[in-house]
Design a protein around this motif. Sequence first.
Motif, mmCIF file in Angstrom:
data_model
loop_
_atom_site.group_PDB
_atom_site.id
_atom_site.type_symbol
_atom_site.label_atom_id
_atom_site.label_comp_id
_atom_site.label_asym_id
_atom_site.label_seq_id
_atom_site.Cartn_x
_atom_site.Cartn_y
_atom_site.Cartn_z
ATOM 1 N N GLU A 41 46.400 119.907 77.552
ATOM 2 C CA GLU A 41 45.689 120.333 78.748
ATOM 3 C C GLU A 41 45.494 119.170 79.715
ATOM 4 O O GLU A 41 45.568 119.344 80.938
ATOM 5 C CB GLU A 41 44.350 120.962 78.365
ATOM 6 C CG GLU A 41 44.518 122.305 77.647
ATOM 7 C CD GLU A 41 43.210 122.825 77.067
ATOM 8 O OE1 GLU A 41 42.226 122.035 77.023
ATOM 9 O OE2 GLU A 41 43.175 124.001 76.653
ATOM 10 N N GLN A 85 48.714 118.713 81.581
ATOM 11 C CA GLN A 85 48.879 119.741 82.608
ATOM 12 C C GLN A 85 47.971 119.487 83.811
ATOM 13 O O GLN A 85 48.368 119.714 84.950
ATOM 14 C CB GLN A 85 48.589 121.118 82.011
ATOM 15 C CG GLN A 85 49.613 121.557 80.967
ATOM 16 C CD GLN A 85 49.231 122.864 80.285
ATOM 17 O OE1 GLN A 85 48.056 123.132 80.059
ATOM 18 N NE2 GLN A 85 50.219 123.669 79.973
ATOM 19 N N GLU A 86 46.759 119.008 83.546
ATOM 20 C CA GLU A 86 45.793 118.764 84.623
ATOM 21 C C GLU A 86 45.987 117.402 85.268
ATOM 22 O O GLU A 86 45.330 117.087 86.258
ATOM 23 C CB GLU A 86 44.370 118.869 84.073
ATOM 24 C CG GLU A 86 44.009 120.249 83.554
ATOM 25 C CD GLU A 86 42.683 120.248 82.812
ATOM 26 O OE1 GLU A 86 42.038 119.180 82.736
ATOM 27 O OE2 GLU A 86 42.293 121.318 82.312
ATOM 28 N N ARG A 91 45.088 114.524 84.105
ATOM 29 C CA ARG A 91 43.769 113.907 83.993
ATOM 30 C C ARG A 91 43.811 112.801 82.937
ATOM 31 O O ARG A 91 44.345 113.000 81.846
ATOM 32 C CB ARG A 91 42.744 114.974 83.598
ATOM 33 C CG ARG A 91 41.297 114.533 83.772
ATOM 34 C CD ARG A 91 40.363 115.683 83.424
ATOM 35 N NE ARG A 91 40.575 116.837 84.291
ATOM 36 C CZ ARG A 91 40.013 116.963 85.494
ATOM 37 N NH1 ARG A 91 39.240 116.002 85.975
ATOM 38 N NH2 ARG A 91 40.252 118.037 86.210
ATOM 39 N N GLN A 136 41.664 111.916 87.841
ATOM 40 C CA GLN A 136 43.032 112.396 87.810
ATOM 41 C C GLN A 136 43.976 111.299 88.296
ATOM 42 O O GLN A 136 43.534 110.314 88.893
ATOM 43 C CB GLN A 136 43.186 113.655 88.666
ATOM 44 C CG GLN A 136 42.458 114.864 88.086
ATOM 45 C CD GLN A 136 42.713 116.126 88.870
ATOM 46 O OE1 GLN A 136 42.275 116.243 90.010
ATOM 47 N NE2 GLN A 136 43.412 117.074 88.271
#
Length: 234
Positions: free
Chosen positions: A142, A145-146, A148, A207
Motif C-alpha cells: 500500500e 501504491q501511495e 509514501r 510522500q
Amino acid sequence: MRRADRLFHIIQLIRGRRLTTAAYLSMRLEVSERTIYRDMADLLAQGVPIEGEAGVGYRLGAGFDLPPMMFTHEEAKALVASVRLAQAWLDPALATGAQDALGKIMSVLPVDARVAAEALAVYAPGGGLPPPAQRTLQTLREAVQERRKIFINYKDLTDKPSERTVRPLGCFYWGKVWTLAGWCELRNDFRSFRVDRVTYVRRLDEQFRDEPGRTLADLARLDREWASQQGWVN
C-alpha cells in the motif's frame, strides 16, 4: 480455430493489454500476420473501435465491451489454480480480493465449465506467508501504491537490527520469499529488504516523487548492468 472464434479471441487479447502487436497476435493464434491484418480490417468494418496500425500495435477504444465470462474449461481451471496457489503468498487484502473475484467469475460460468474448474485437483496446502509477514507485506504494498515513505525496523541475515526510512518502490516475490526494493535514506542507495525480516513498519505522512537515479527503472538498469558484467546476459 474457427474464424469467428479467432475474431473474438483477438478482441479479448487486445483488451487485456495496453498495446498489442500483430506479431504477438500471430504467435498466440498460430496464424500469419497477414491473416491478423485481414482480421483487423474486418473487425473495424464491423464497428469494433480498434485503435492503432500495422507495425505499431493495436488497442481497444473506450466504450466497447464484451461479456468477460466466456472462458474455456482450461481457462477456468487456470483461474482456479492461480488463485489457490497465490492466496497462500499474497497479503490479506489481495488474497481476499482474489477469492472474491474468483467467486464472481465462477457464479456466471456455464455449469460444465464451473464443475470442471471446481474439481481441479491442484492445491496449495499449508505453508505460505506467516500472518505477521502477510500484514507487513500489505502495508508495504500500500505504501508503494501511495508513494509514501515508510519507517522500518529491520534485521539482516546476521540478525543485526537497524532503523531505516525508505522510499518503497516495489514488492517482489521470489518463491517463498518476498522482498521490498526501495531507496534507503540511511545508506543513500538502493536496498532490498526481506519482508519476513521487517520487525516493524509504519507508513509516514511524507510522500515522494520520482527523482533521477532513485526510481525503480534506475534500479532495474543497474541490475542489468551488474548482470552483464558478471556475464549472465549478452
